[in-house]
Write a protein that holds these residues in place. Sequence first.
Motif, mmCIF file in Angstrom:
data_model
loop_
_atom_site.group_PDB
_atom_site.id
_atom_site.type_symbol
_atom_site.label_atom_id
_atom_site.label_comp_id
_atom_site.label_asym_id
_atom_site.label_seq_id
_atom_site.Cartn_x
_atom_site.Cartn_y
_atom_site.Cartn_z
ATOM 1 N N THR A 51 0.878 -1.234 0.077
ATOM 2 C CA THR A 51 0.175 0.071 0.075
ATOM 3 C C THR A 51 0.894 1.050 0.019
ATOM 4 O O THR A 51 1.857 1.095 0.725
ATOM 5 N N VAL A 52 0.542 2.133 -0.666
ATOM 6 C CA VAL A 52 1.196 3.515 -0.736
ATOM 7 C C VAL A 52 0.117 4.431 -0.714
ATOM 8 O O VAL A 52 -0.760 4.890 -1.481
ATOM 9 N N THR A 53 0.293 5.146 0.764
ATOM 10 C CA THR A 53 -1.014 6.195 1.208
ATOM 11 C C THR A 53 -0.217 7.327 1.874
ATOM 12 O O THR A 53 0.852 7.373 2.006
ATOM 13 N N LYS A 54 -1.134 8.477 1.617
ATOM 14 C CA LYS A 54 -0.843 9.496 2.719
ATOM 15 C C LYS A 54 -1.072 9.227 4.135
ATOM 16 O O LYS A 54 -1.588 7.894 4.191
ATOM 17 N N VAL A 55 -0.583 9.727 4.991
ATOM 18 C CA VAL A 55 -0.649 9.413 6.464
ATOM 19 C C VAL A 55 -2.119 9.053 6.899
ATOM 20 O O VAL A 55 -2.168 8.110 7.745
ATOM 21 N N ASP A 56 -2.933 9.688 6.308
ATOM 22 C CA ASP A 56 -4.292 9.544 6.678
ATOM 23 C C ASP A 56 -5.003 8.344 6.044
ATOM 24 O O ASP A 56 -6.194 8.233 6.045
ATOM 25 N N GLY A 57 -4.227 7.517 5.146
ATOM 26 C CA GLY A 57 -4.803 6.472 4.565
ATOM 27 C C GLY A 57 -5.497 6.634 3.271
ATOM 28 O O GLY A 57 -5.634 5.635 2.493
ATOM 29 N N ASN A 64 5.470 16.256 -2.462
ATOM 30 C CA ASN A 64 4.523 15.041 -1.760
ATOM 31 C C ASN A 64 4.149 15.569 -0.337
ATOM 32 O O ASN A 64 4.822 16.267 0.169
ATOM 33 N N PRO A 65 3.031 15.047 -0.012
ATOM 34 C CA PRO A 65 2.767 15.162 1.444
ATOM 35 C C PRO A 65 3.519 13.860 2.115
ATOM 36 O O PRO A 65 3.989 13.100 1.533
ATOM 37 N N TYR A 66 3.485 13.858 3.548
ATOM 38 C CA TYR A 66 4.063 12.715 4.150
ATOM 39 C C TYR A 66 3.284 11.498 3.589
ATOM 40 O O TYR A 66 2.070 11.534 3.334
ATOM 41 N N PHE A 67 3.976 10.327 3.547
ATOM 42 C CA PHE A 67 3.169 9.168 3.220
ATOM 43 C C PHE A 67 3.998 7.934 3.437
ATOM 44 O O PHE A 67 5.081 7.861 4.136
ATOM 45 N N ILE A 68 3.215 6.694 3.410
ATOM 46 C CA ILE A 68 3.617 5.332 3.957
ATOM 47 C C ILE A 68 3.410 4.444 3.022
ATOM 48 O O ILE A 68 2.498 4.188 2.362
ATOM 49 N N VAL A 69 4.647 3.695 2.803
ATOM 50 C CA VAL A 69 4.566 2.479 1.960
ATOM 51 C C VAL A 69 4.694 1.316 3.132
ATOM 52 O O VAL A 69 5.430 1.262 3.706
ATOM 53 N N SER A 70 3.595 0.246 2.833
ATOM 54 C CA SER A 70 3.520 -0.730 3.736
ATOM 55 C C SER A 70 3.319 -1.829 3.368
ATOM 56 O O SER A 70 2.340 -2.133 2.247
ATOM 57 N N ARG A 71 3.682 -3.136 3.945
ATOM 58 C CA ARG A 71 3.045 -4.399 3.592
ATOM 59 C C ARG A 71 2.541 -5.018 4.871
ATOM 60 O O ARG A 71 2.015 -6.182 4.907
ATOM 61 N N LEU A 72 2.267 -4.166 6.035
ATOM 62 C CA LEU A 72 1.439 -4.526 7.078
ATOM 63 C C LEU A 72 0.165 -4.340 7.187
ATOM 64 O O LEU A 72 -0.416 -3.621 6.588
ATOM 65 N N VAL A 73 -0.419 -5.386 7.992
ATOM 66 C CA VAL A 73 -1.807 -5.170 8.057
ATOM 67 C C VAL A 73 -2.227 -5.191 9.515
ATOM 68 O O VAL A 73 -1.432 -6.016 10.436
ATOM 69 N N ASP A 74 -3.219 -4.564 10.031
ATOM 70 C CA ASP A 74 -3.180 -4.661 11.543
ATOM 71 C C ASP A 74 -3.896 -6.233 12.096
ATOM 72 O O ASP A 74 -4.312 -7.002 11.255
#
Length: 256
Positions: A227-233, A246-256
Motif C-alpha cells: 500500500t502507498v498512501t498518505k498518512v491519513d490512508g 508530496n505530502p508525508y506518506f507510508i509504504v507498507s506491507r503491514l496489516v492490523d
Amino acid sequence: MNQTDLLEEVLHLSRQAGEAIMPIYAKDFAVEYKADESPVTDADIAAHKVIVAGLQALTPKTPILSEESAHIPWATRQTWDEYWLVDPIDGTKEFIKKNGEFTVNIALIKAGKPILGVVHAPALNVSYLAADAIGAFRECGEARIELKVTKKTNTGKINVVGSRSHPSPDLAAYLEQFDDVEMVPKGSSLKLCLVAEGSADIYPRLGPTSEWDTGAGHAVAEIAGATVTKVDGSPLTYNQKDSYLNPYFIVSRLVD
C-alpha cells in the motif's frame, strides 16, 4: 505499443541513462546547487538528455516532466491526463557520496496514478520494473523474479526502511506504535522497492520529497501489492496540485 513492450523499452532506456552516468560517477565531478539548495551534477544532466530523447522517440505525444526540466506551469500540467515523470538521478547525495544507492526513475502517470515504472540502480546492477497490466519484477544480471508482497501483521519485529540522507524528526514518534523496530537505512527510491521485495516491512516518509522522487518506486511497490498512501490512508496522487511536493506518506506491507 502494448504495455509489455513499453516496459521493456523504458527499462532499456533507464540502462542507457545509467551508461551515461557511470563514467562521470567513476571520476571526480563538479557539484552545483539549485535555488532550493539541492545538488546537481553533470551526470544528472547527461541522464536527463538521454531519457527525454528516448521517451520523445517512444511516445512523441506524451508530455515529459523531469526534475531537470520542471518549470512547466500548472496551467499546462493540469491539462495532462497522461505523462512521463522522470528523475534522472534520484539520490544525488548518495551519488556524491559514491555509496551506489542512487537510481534512475522513470514512471508513466495516468489520471494521477503511476501505472508503469522503472527504478534502475546502475552502480548496483539491479533494476525494478512494474506495469499495472503485467506485474512487478526485480532484475539483477540475467535473473528476473516477480515481486508479490506477502502481507504481515504489525506485531513482532518490524523492519523499517529509512533515508540515509534525510532523517526525519517525526519518525521516532511514528515508530512508537511498534514493539520491536529494526532500521534498514537506504538511499533514493530503493526504499520503496525494498518494501516491494519484502526486505522491509514499512517505509514511513515523514519528510519532504517531490513527485519525481517517488513515482517509479510507487508503481513498483503498489503493483507488487504494497500500500502507498498518505498518512491519513488516502491515496498518494500525482499532478493534482500546483506544487511538486508530496505530502508525508507510508509504504507498507503491514496489516492490523
